[in-house]
Structures are given as structure tokens and as C-alpha cells.
Design a protein around this motif. Structure first.
Motif, PDB file in Angstrom:
ATOM      1  N   PHE A 177      38.464  28.535  29.510  1.00 52.11           N
ATOM      2  CA  PHE A 177      37.081  28.564  29.975  1.00 52.11           C
ATOM      3  C   PHE A 177      36.453  29.822  29.385  1.00 52.11           C
ATOM      4  CE2 PHE A 177      39.485  26.130  33.009  1.00 52.11           C
ATOM      5  CZ  PHE A 177      38.655  25.062  33.330  1.00 52.11           C
ATOM      6  N   VAL A 181      32.594  30.392  35.064  1.00 51.63           N
ATOM      7  CA  VAL A 181      33.181  29.269  35.793  1.00 51.63           C
ATOM      8  C   VAL A 181      32.975  29.527  37.279  1.00 51.63           C
ATOM      9  CG1 VAL A 181      35.272  27.966  36.279  1.00 51.63           C
ATOM     10  CG2 VAL A 181      34.939  28.981  34.021  1.00 51.63           C
ATOM     11  N   PHE A 199      40.520  32.071  31.963  1.00 46.33           N
ATOM     12  CA  PHE A 199      39.183  32.133  32.544  1.00 46.33           C
ATOM     13  C   PHE A 199      38.559  33.453  32.086  1.00 46.33           C
ATOM     14  CE2 PHE A 199      41.878  29.639  35.336  1.00 46.33           C
ATOM     15  CZ  PHE A 199      41.095  28.548  35.688  1.00 46.33           C
ATOM     16  N   THR A 210      34.387  34.212  36.680  1.00 47.60           N
ATOM     17  CA  THR A 210      35.101  33.122  37.343  1.00 47.60           C
ATOM     18  C   THR A 210      35.019  33.336  38.839  1.00 47.60           C
ATOM     19  OG1 THR A 210      36.655  32.972  35.497  1.00 47.60           O
ATOM     20  CG2 THR A 210      37.310  31.933  37.579  1.00 47.60           C
ATOM     21  N   PHE A 228      42.521  35.867  33.653  1.00 49.48           N
ATOM     22  CA  PHE A 228      41.174  35.919  34.202  1.00 49.48           C
ATOM     23  C   PHE A 228      40.429  37.123  33.640  1.00 49.48           C
ATOM     24  CE2 PHE A 228      43.778  33.811  37.383  1.00 49.48           C
ATOM     25  CZ  PHE A 228      42.993  32.748  37.801  1.00 49.48           C
ATOM     26  N   THR A 231      36.889  38.056  38.350  1.00 46.97           N
ATOM     27  CA  THR A 231      37.285  36.911  39.170  1.00 46.97           C
ATOM     28  C   THR A 231      36.971  37.146  40.638  1.00 46.97           C
ATOM     29  OG1 THR A 231      39.156  36.704  37.659  1.00 46.97           O
ATOM     30  CG2 THR A 231      39.190  35.336  39.628  1.00 46.97           C
TER      31      THR A 231
END
Length: 728
Positions: A177, A181, A199, A210, A228, A231
């Protein structure tokens, strides 16, 4: 729209659709296709439009349609298959399926270059395995009734599923991603698999890359080895196991107020930014073994926070590594493991509660460690832990101020720069054996029960203060310890006189640290009252402590030798002298112990008996140099001890002064004779030898000679005692 192969199946579907609907031009194609898509399933059935026709119409609209044509909100569609296709359009308007119902959507190996709007849509199975989605997928409030699969897919645009519901399996293993997200408030009823997924977001530090804020994971959530950027999992609920093993968080990671109802596994996870686990509920076990919390260079924020969280099961942070971290007000209900954890910056555990056994064995605290007001209900272990502190001269490197240890506290071989144990209470064994305090200690502890003592055996304390509170005093065993300039005090002045009753010195070193010698001068009143004894402390009647060394005469002698050296080092010769006397007393006991030993050699026993006799003589005559008045009287009165022999001993003791009977002793002639006899004794004692009085009997000659020898010995002892006294 073109296929990845020769496109024959796609063209066949389109041609079938055009023939069925009498379409001849491009504009007509789009209009007819749009009309078909907007029909209900029943209407399509009446017109004889098959599912293949609907799929062909969908492809026509996507390929040729404008914004109005691609507005397909609320439509009901059969399974849409885009497998291995490159999905592109005449413009960049999104395919708008908001509120639509789609039996399934499959785009395996597809390339999708148009945005998809699926907000509030209802979808069956959704498959993006190895697809490339180059534009945004916006599906807030969508419901996926089947499985969502996107194995090794790549999403280049934003992906939004806020408030979405996934009723089946959610599989994004190894997907990427690349932009923002969001699954805020989403519900995942099935297993979530995001193993090795990436992510990364758009590297926008001011936005969330994310976010699963408020999401609910009803089944296993597997993010193993996922990567990530920034996040958010705040307020997320994990009803089953949450697996973040070896996951990496390059940006900030926020889990504040999350709920982990089962096992939370962050084993070997890497947190590169600031990390928040504040007010989190870990109902099951939590595993952070080997996790690294690197944080960022921010002076005012913690790099990691677990403040206010609850660990209902076991918490495992073995080998974890932290920078600035806080566990303030955390409740640990299960066993806690911090063995060999490393804290590279300040660590705060203030007001935390540990209900079960806690283990910080060989943990490393390289800056300040705050355990103030912490409650340890069960055994707490800090064996071999290092509290080296930082360059902060205004605070203690380690503080347990106001802490409560309800059971055993084990600090064996801990290494501390400076420590604060003021107002600390203990309820079990208190083991500081082998601990080292290289700068200072401030220790003021009280006990919960009546038989606790602090075991400082082999400890090294350079300086500081050990204080007794107003009540519930604690005993301190300093066997084989090294004590510097440590002040021993009592909270109440009137209690100072009994202070050393609670300290046991046994082969304790007092002069190991240059410039930091222990000073007994402040305790002269106690020492004088207690006959200068320091090797025992007052014990409760039922106490049976297991000491490192028993107080044998040899051990006790060495104890007072070291105490004497300490007093001499600070220039207190009075105290040094008194300790020297105590040392000689136990030296005599040591020699007598050897003399009584049947297994020792005869010559060895004889030598030690002679040493004991010599020691006893020195003690009686001059108090080993500390009693010059005693030896002065002995020196003056010693000749009188010989008078009875010379006066009443008969022929063998006869002298020129004459003899008499006991009955004549108090007559005029008898007193004159006694005076002459005493004069003879003093003449012999002082070796003046005037010549008109001399011994006549054989034993009188021997006694006269012994008096001369005794005078030499006593005069030497008198000089010795006077010199020792002058040194005070």
C-alpha cells in the motif's frame, strides 16, 4: 479497455451485447450499456440480458463512459471479472458504485487505472491477487460478505474502508500500500492476514499513512513481518490473537486505548518512531520479546508510552530495547519479564502496580529510572541490573521513593550510580548482596513485618545516607561490605542512641574508597554505652537469619581491626583506640580457641596459649594501652604485692629489714618492721640499691630480682599507654 492477452473473449462479450441491444455506434454503446447496468436484475431478465451481457456493458461504460455514465450508484450487478485485464478509461473520472450491490469482484493480475468508489456498497468475494491498482479505492461503509483477497497486490492510490465490514477472510499477504490506507471503524469478522504486507503511505509526516483506528478484529489478526510507515490502531479491538511478530513501524505507531482480548504478540517488532500503547487493555498475555523502540529525537515526548495500560496476563519484554519510555500507572496483573531489557534513555514506572512476580534480571538502565510509588505485591527481581544513569546531576539515577515491596526484593549484584529508596517499605527478604552504589545512596526503608533486614553483604556503597524512619525500623547486615562516607541517621533525635543496634558490621571495609572513609565519630554516645560493640544487631526473639559469615572470634577480630583503621583514617584516635581494645579481646578468644583444639599440634596450641596469656596481661594492666591510669596505679603499687612474702614468709624470704608475725603487725615495732620491709621492696623494685638493706633468704633474692624485672615491664607499659593516650 484492452486485455493482457489477445482480448478475444472481451471483444466477444462486447459484440454479443451490441447484437442483443441493436447498438451500432460508440455513443449508443455507452448509453445502452449504462441503461443495462442501471436496470434491476428482473428487468434484465425480461429483456433477455445475460450476466455476460452485463459484464460486457460494465466494461463498455468503464472504457468509454464519461462521469455521468460511470455514475452507477445503487446498481445491482452480477459477478464482475476483470482478471488479467488492463482497466483504463477515456477520462480519469472514477467508476462510482456507491451503494451498489455486486455479487463478486475479481481482478486477479489486473491493472486498474481508474479510481473506484465503493462507499456503502455490498460486495461478495473481492479478489485483487497480484493486481496493480494505480488509483484510489474508496469504500467507506462497504460490506464484503465473502472473502477479500489481495495477495501480492499493489495499491498505488489511497485505500479507504472506513466503517467497512468484512464478513469473510481478509487476506492482503505481501501486498503493498504505497499511499494512505484507512480502515477506521472497520469490522473484520474473519481472519485477517497481512503477513509481510507493506503499509508505507506517501511519506507525509503530517498525515496518517495507515489507520485502523476504532477497528474491530473478531478473529485472528496476523500482521507478521508487516511493514508500516505512520500507523494508527487507537481504540482498535482484537477479540482473538493479534500477531505483529517481527513487524516494523518506521514512523509513529499509535495503539492508545486499544483492547487485546487474547494473546498480543509483538515479538521482535521494530518501532522506529514514537510509539503509543497508553491506556491499552491487554486481557491476555502480551509478548514484546526482543522488540525495539527506537523513537525519534524529540526532547519533550516519550519515544514509547504504556502509561495507564493494564496487562491482565503475563507481560514479556525480555531483551526488548527502549529509548525514552514510560510505564507510569500501568497495572501488571500477571508475571512480568524484563530480563536483559535495555533502556537507553529515561525509563518511568512511577505508580505502576505489579501483582505477580516481576523480573528485571540483568536489565540495563543507561539513564534515569523512576520506580517511585510503585507497588510490588509479589517477588521483585533486579539481579545484576545496571542503573548507570546519565549526566543529570539534579536527580537520582534510580529512585524507588515511596515504593512498596510486599514480598522479597532481590537486587543481588545490581550496579547503581546513585539511588533513592526514601519512604520505601519492604515485606520480605531484602537482598542487596554484592550490589554496588558508585556515587551515593539515600536509603530510608521501613518494614511491614517484624523480622526483615536489608542484606548488604559484599555490597559497595561509596557515600550517601541510611536513615531509620520514625517506626518500623529495618536491620542492615553489612557483612563483607565496603562502606564509604555513609551517614547513619534516625528520624527522631532521641532514637539516635540505639541506631547501631540495627546495623551489623562483619569484616566490613571502611577505607576502600579514597576520600570516602566511614566515620564512627557521630556514634560515640552509642558505642560508649554499648561497650564499643558493632558486630551484632538487635534481633527479634524468633529470628534465625542465614548470615554469610558466622561471628567467630577470628572474624570478629578482623571486623574491629577494619573499624580501627577507619577511625584512624578520619583522625578519630579515641574511637580507633577503643576498637583496638575490642580487637585484642577477640584476638585472645581466637588464640584460646586454637589452644583448646585437640586436633592442633602441641606446639601450635602452646604458642596460642602464650599469646592469649600475654593478651590477657596487657588487657588487665593497661587496657591494651587505652587505660594509662590503670597501669599508673599498677606501677606505683606493684612493690606492695611482695611485702607479705618478705614480712611473713619465714626464713626463705628473710631480708635485712627483718620479719614479724601476723599478730605483731599492728604493734609499734611491727609497723616499723612493715615500713622497713616495704622500703626494701621499693628499693629492689626501683633498683636503687642503697646497700644497707638486702635479701638474705634464697627466695627473697629471687623475689627482689623479679621486682626489678617487673619494674622494667610496668614502666614500659606505662610509657606505651601514655603515648597511645596522647595520640587521642
Amino acid at each position: 479497455m484492452t486485455g493482457r492477452g489477445d482480448g478475444s473473449s472481451e471483444r466477444g462479450a462486447v459484440e454479443a451485447f451490441e447484437a442483443a441491444n441493436g447498438v451500432g455506434d460508440a455513443g449508443g454503446d455507452v448509453e445502452a450499456a449504462t441503461e443495462v447496468l442501471r436496470c434491476s436484475p428482473d428487468e434484465r431478465a425480461e429483456r433477455g440480458v445475460s450476466d455476460d451481457d452485463v459484464r460486457a456493458a460494465f466494461l463498455t461504460v468503464v472504457r468509454e463512459g464519461d462521469a455521468d455514465a460511470k455514475d452507477l450508484r445503487g446498481v445491482e450487478l452480477p459477478a464482475i471479472e476483470l482478471d488479467r485485464l488492463t482497466v483504463d478509461g477515456a477520462d480519469r473520472h472514477p467508476v462510482d458504485l456507491r451503494g451498489a450491490t455486486v455479487a463478486s469482484l475479481s481482478a486477479r493480475f489486473a491493472t486498474i487505472r481508474l479510481p473506484l468508489r465503493l462507499d456503502d456498497a455490498t460486495l461478495g468475494d473481492v479478489t485483487f491477487d497480484e493486481a496493480h491498482v494505480e488509483e484510489a479505492v474508496l469504500a467507506d461503509g462497504a460490506t464484503v460478505t465473502g472473502d477479500f483477497e489481495a495477495f501480492e497486490a499493489r495499491f498505488a492510490g489511497d485505500v479507504e474502508f472506513d466503517g467497512a465490514t468484512f464478513e469473510g477472510r481478509f487476506d492482503v499477504d505481501e501486498s503493498t500500500f504505497a499511499n494512505d490506507v484507512t480502515f477506521d471503524g472497520a469490522t473484520f469478522d474473519g481472519v485477517v492476514e497481512a503477513r509481510a504486507a507493506e503499509f508505507y503511505g506517501d511519506s507525509n509526516l503530517l498525515d496518517d499513512n495507515t489507520s485502523f483506528t476504532g477497528a474491530t478484529f473478531a478473529d485472528l489478526a496476523d500482521f507478521r513481518q508487516a511493514e508500516f510507515g505512520f500507523t494508527h490502531f487507537e481504540r482498535a479491538t482484537f477479540a482473538d490473537e493479534a500477531n505483529f511478530q517481527e513487524a516494523s513501524f518506521d514512523g509513529d505507531a499509535e495503539f492508545d486505548e486499544a483492547v487485546f482480548e487474547a494473546f498480543a504478540d509483538f515479538d521482535e517488532a521494530r518501532f522506529g518512531g514514537d510509539t503509543g500503547f497508553a491506556d491499552v487493555a491487554f486481557t491476555g498475555d502480551a509478548d514484546f520479546r526482543g522488540a525495539a523502540f527506537s523513537g525519534r529525537e524529540r526532547a519533550l515526548d516519550e519515544d514509547a508510552t504504556f502509561a495507564g495500560s493494564t496487562f491482565g496476563g503475563d507481560a514479556d519484554f525480555r531483551h526488548a530495547r527502549f529509548r525514552f519510555v514510560t510505564f507510569a500507572e500501568v497495572a501488571f496483573e500477571g508475571r512480568v519479564h524484563f530480563e536483559e531489557a535495555e533502556f537507553d534513555a529515561d525509563a518511568t514506572f512511577a505508580d505502576a502496580r505489579f501483582a505477580a512476580e516481576t523480573d528485571f534480571d540483568e536489565a540495563r538502565f543507561r539513564e534515569d529510572a523512576d520506580f517511585s510509588a510503585v507497588e510490588f505485591a509479589a517477588r521483585a527481581v533486579f539481579r545484576g541490573a545496571e542503573f548507570t544513569g546519565g549526566a543529570n546531576f539534579l536527580e537520582d539515577d534510580l529512585t524507588f521513593e515511596g515504593a512498596h515491596f510486599g514480598a522479597d526484593a532481590d537486587f543481588h549484584n545490581a550496579e547503581v550510580t546513585s539511588a533513592n529508596f526514601v519512604d520505601t517499605t519492604f515485606g520480605g527478604e531484602i537482598d542487596f548482596s554484592g550490589a554496588s552504589f558508585s556515587e551515593r545512596i539515600d536509603f530510608e526503608a521501613s518494614q511491614v513485618d517484624g523480622d526483615a533486614w536489608v542484606d548488604f553483604t559484599r555490597a559497595k556503597i561509596v557515600s550517601g545516607r541510611i536513615a531509620q524512619p520514625a517506626e518500623n525500623w529495618v536491620r542492615y547486615d553489612l557483612t563483607l561490605a565496603s562502606l564509604g562516607d555513609v551517614e547513619l541517621v534516625a528520624a527522631a533525635d532521641e532514637d539516635h542512641r540505639r541506631l547501631l543496634d540495627f546495623f551489623r558490621f562483619c569484616r566490613t571495609e571502611f577505607t576502600e574508597f579514597d576520600g570516602h572513609e566511614f566515620d564512627f565519630s557521630a556514634h560515640r554516645e552509642y558505642l560508649d554505652r554499648n561497650a564499643w560493640a558493632i558486630h551484632e544487631f538487635h534481633e527479634p526473639p524468633d529470628a534465625d537469619p542465614d548470615y554469610e559469615l558466622a561471628m567467630t572470634p577470628e572474624v570478629t577480630e578482623t571486623t574491629y581491626l577494619k573499624a580501627k583503621q577507619s577511625a584512624a583514617a578520619v583522625g578519630d584516635m579515641k574511637v580507633a583506640g577503643e576498637f583496638r581494645v575490642k580487637r585484642q579481646q577477640y584476638s585472645r578468644a581466637k588464640n584460646l580457641e586454637v589452644a583448646r583444639d585437640d586436633s592442633a599440634a602441641t606446639w601450635t596450641r602452646t604458642k596460642n596459649l602464650g599469646r592469649a596469656a600475654e593478651n590477657y596481661f596487657l588487657g588487665v594492666t593497661c587496657g591494651h594501652g587505652m587505660r594509662p591510669i590503670r597501669i599508673g596505679f599498677a606501677f606505683v603499687l606493684a612493690p606492695l604485692l611482695y611485702v607479705p612474702f618478705y614480712a611473713f614468709g619465714g626464713g626463705p624470704f628473710l631480708t635485712a629489714a627483718g620479719q614479724l608475725s601476723v599478730a605483731e603487725a599492728f604493734t609499734t615495732d611491727g609497723l616499723a618492721t612493715l615500713f622497713d620491709v616495704a622500703r626494701f621492696s621499693y628499693i629492689s623494685y626501683t633498683t636503687i640499691g642503697y646497700g644497707f638493706l638486702g635479701p638474705e633468704g634464697r627466695l627473697a633474692e629471687v623475689l627482689a630480682a623479679s621486682e626489678a624485672y617487673l619494674s622494667v615491664v610496668l614502666s614500659a607499659l606505662l610509657v606505651y599507654a601514655l603515648v597511645k593516650r596522647s595520640e587521642m
